[in-house]
Motif scaffolding. Sequence first.
Motif, PDB file in Angstrom:
ATOM      1  N   ALA A   1       0.831  -1.208   0.000  1.00  0.00           N
ATOM      2  CA  ALA A   1       0.000   0.000   0.000  1.00  0.00           C
ATOM      3  C   ALA A   1       0.865   1.257   0.000  1.00  0.00           C
ATOM      4  CB  ALA A   1      -0.933  -0.003   1.211  1.00  0.00           C
ATOM      5  N   GLN A   2       1.926   1.236   0.779  1.00  0.00           N
ATOM      6  CA  GLN A   2       2.808   2.407   0.843  1.00  0.00           C
ATOM      7  C   GLN A   2       3.498   2.653  -0.500  1.00  0.00           C
ATOM      8  OE1 GLN A   2       5.930   2.339   3.870  1.00  0.00           O
ATOM      9  NE2 GLN A   2       5.494   4.496   4.235  1.00  0.00           N
ATOM     10  N   ILE A   3       4.000   1.607  -1.102  1.00  0.00           N
ATOM     11  CA  ILE A   3       4.648   1.761  -2.407  1.00  0.00           C
ATOM     12  C   ILE A   3       3.643   2.256  -3.445  1.00  0.00           C
ATOM     13  CG2 ILE A   3       5.737   0.487  -4.307  1.00  0.00           C
ATOM     14  CD1 ILE A   3       7.127  -1.216  -2.104  1.00  0.00           C
ATOM     15  N   PHE A   4       2.428   1.724  -3.412  1.00  0.00           N
ATOM     16  CA  PHE A   4       1.381   2.174  -4.336  1.00  0.00           C
ATOM     17  C   PHE A   4       1.093   3.661  -4.132  1.00  0.00           C
ATOM     18  CE2 PHE A   4      -3.120   3.130  -5.018  1.00  0.00           C
ATOM     19  CZ  PHE A   4      -3.227   2.862  -6.378  1.00  0.00           C
ATOM     20  N   LEU A   5       0.924   4.090  -2.892  1.00  0.00           N
ATOM     21  CA  LEU A   5       0.631   5.501  -2.611  1.00  0.00           C
ATOM     22  C   LEU A   5       1.799   6.400  -3.004  1.00  0.00           C
ATOM     23  CD1 LEU A   5      -1.230   5.107   0.793  1.00  0.00           C
ATOM     24  CD2 LEU A   5      -2.234   5.734  -1.419  1.00  0.00           C
TER      25      LEU A   5
ATOM     26  N   PHE B   1      11.783   4.819  -0.880  1.00  0.00           N
ATOM     27  CA  PHE B   1      11.822   3.430  -0.416  1.00  0.00           C
ATOM     28  C   PHE B   1      13.192   3.109   0.182  1.00  0.00           C
ATOM     29  CE2 PHE B   1      12.766  -1.075  -1.206  1.00  0.00           C
ATOM     30  CZ  PHE B   1      11.736  -1.665  -0.493  1.00  0.00           C
ATOM     31  N   TYR B   2      14.241   3.499  -0.524  1.00  0.00           N
ATOM     32  CA  TYR B   2      15.601   3.259  -0.023  1.00  0.00           C
ATOM     33  C   TYR B   2      15.853   4.061   1.257  1.00  0.00           C
ATOM     34  CZ  TYR B   2      16.409   1.369  -4.722  1.00  0.00           C
ATOM     35  OH  TYR B   2      16.343   0.649  -5.890  1.00  0.00           O
ATOM     36  N   ARG B   3      15.344   5.282   1.300  1.00  0.00           N
ATOM     37  CA  ARG B   3      15.493   6.114   2.506  1.00  0.00           C
ATOM     38  C   ARG B   3      14.851   5.426   3.709  1.00  0.00           C
ATOM     39  NH1 ARG B   3      11.451  10.870   3.742  1.00  0.00           N
ATOM     40  NH2 ARG B   3      10.314   8.965   4.237  1.00  0.00           N
TER      41      ARG B   3
ATOM     42  N   THR C   1       3.494  10.689  -5.389  1.00  0.00           N
ATOM     43  CA  THR C   1       4.799  11.354  -5.347  1.00  0.00           C
ATOM     44  C   THR C   1       5.614  10.919  -6.557  1.00  0.00           C
ATOM     45  OG1 THR C   1       6.100   9.652  -4.189  1.00  0.00           O
ATOM     46  CG2 THR C   1       4.792  11.131  -2.810  1.00  0.00           C
ATOM     47  N   ASP C   2       6.700  11.574  -6.751  1.00  0.00           N
ATOM     48  CA  ASP C   2       7.639  11.141  -7.793  1.00  0.00           C
ATOM     49  C   ASP C   2       8.967  10.747  -7.135  1.00  0.00           C
ATOM     50  OD1 ASP C   2       8.520  13.612  -7.022  1.00  0.00           O
ATOM     51  OD2 ASP C   2       8.748  14.396  -9.041  1.00  0.00           O
TER      52      ASP C   2
END
Length: 154
Positions: free
Chosen positions: A22-26, A38-40, A31-32
Amino acid sequence: MPLNWRAAVSSGIVAGVVATGAQIFLWRVFTDALPHIFYRDARFTAAILLGQSVLPPPATFDWKVIIIATVIHFVISIVYSLILARVLSRIGTVFSLLAGSLYGLLIYTVNMYGATAFFPWFSEARDWITVVTHIVFGISLAGTYKVLSRTHFP
């Protein structure tokens, strides 16, 4: 109904995967910042165990960081699941989903405000996407536990 340990552990894993998805989808939709964000966040999590030396930019892909962050993520997800499962084993499905959403908000508060006393870098992850992700975690945790504790895991 007693706590179903296997269902609780499995629910923590499922909820960890669903919340991350869900987080990756959002992030992708609103955002761009992918894959940097994700790495952060992986570095933020890995720094719990590896120390602050993994935090400096640039936030790039690093196998060690990803593996450590993933292990930490799932251990914490399972611990949170075991805590909530105690409550869920005593209430019905509808109230479980409501409890899960509230639990997600509580976890957000603990993670993003309480844990920053020890790991101040997590304050950078305070945003609405992280709030929603924690709510998704709680709801998927509750729903998965209710299903697994009744049907798949004796």
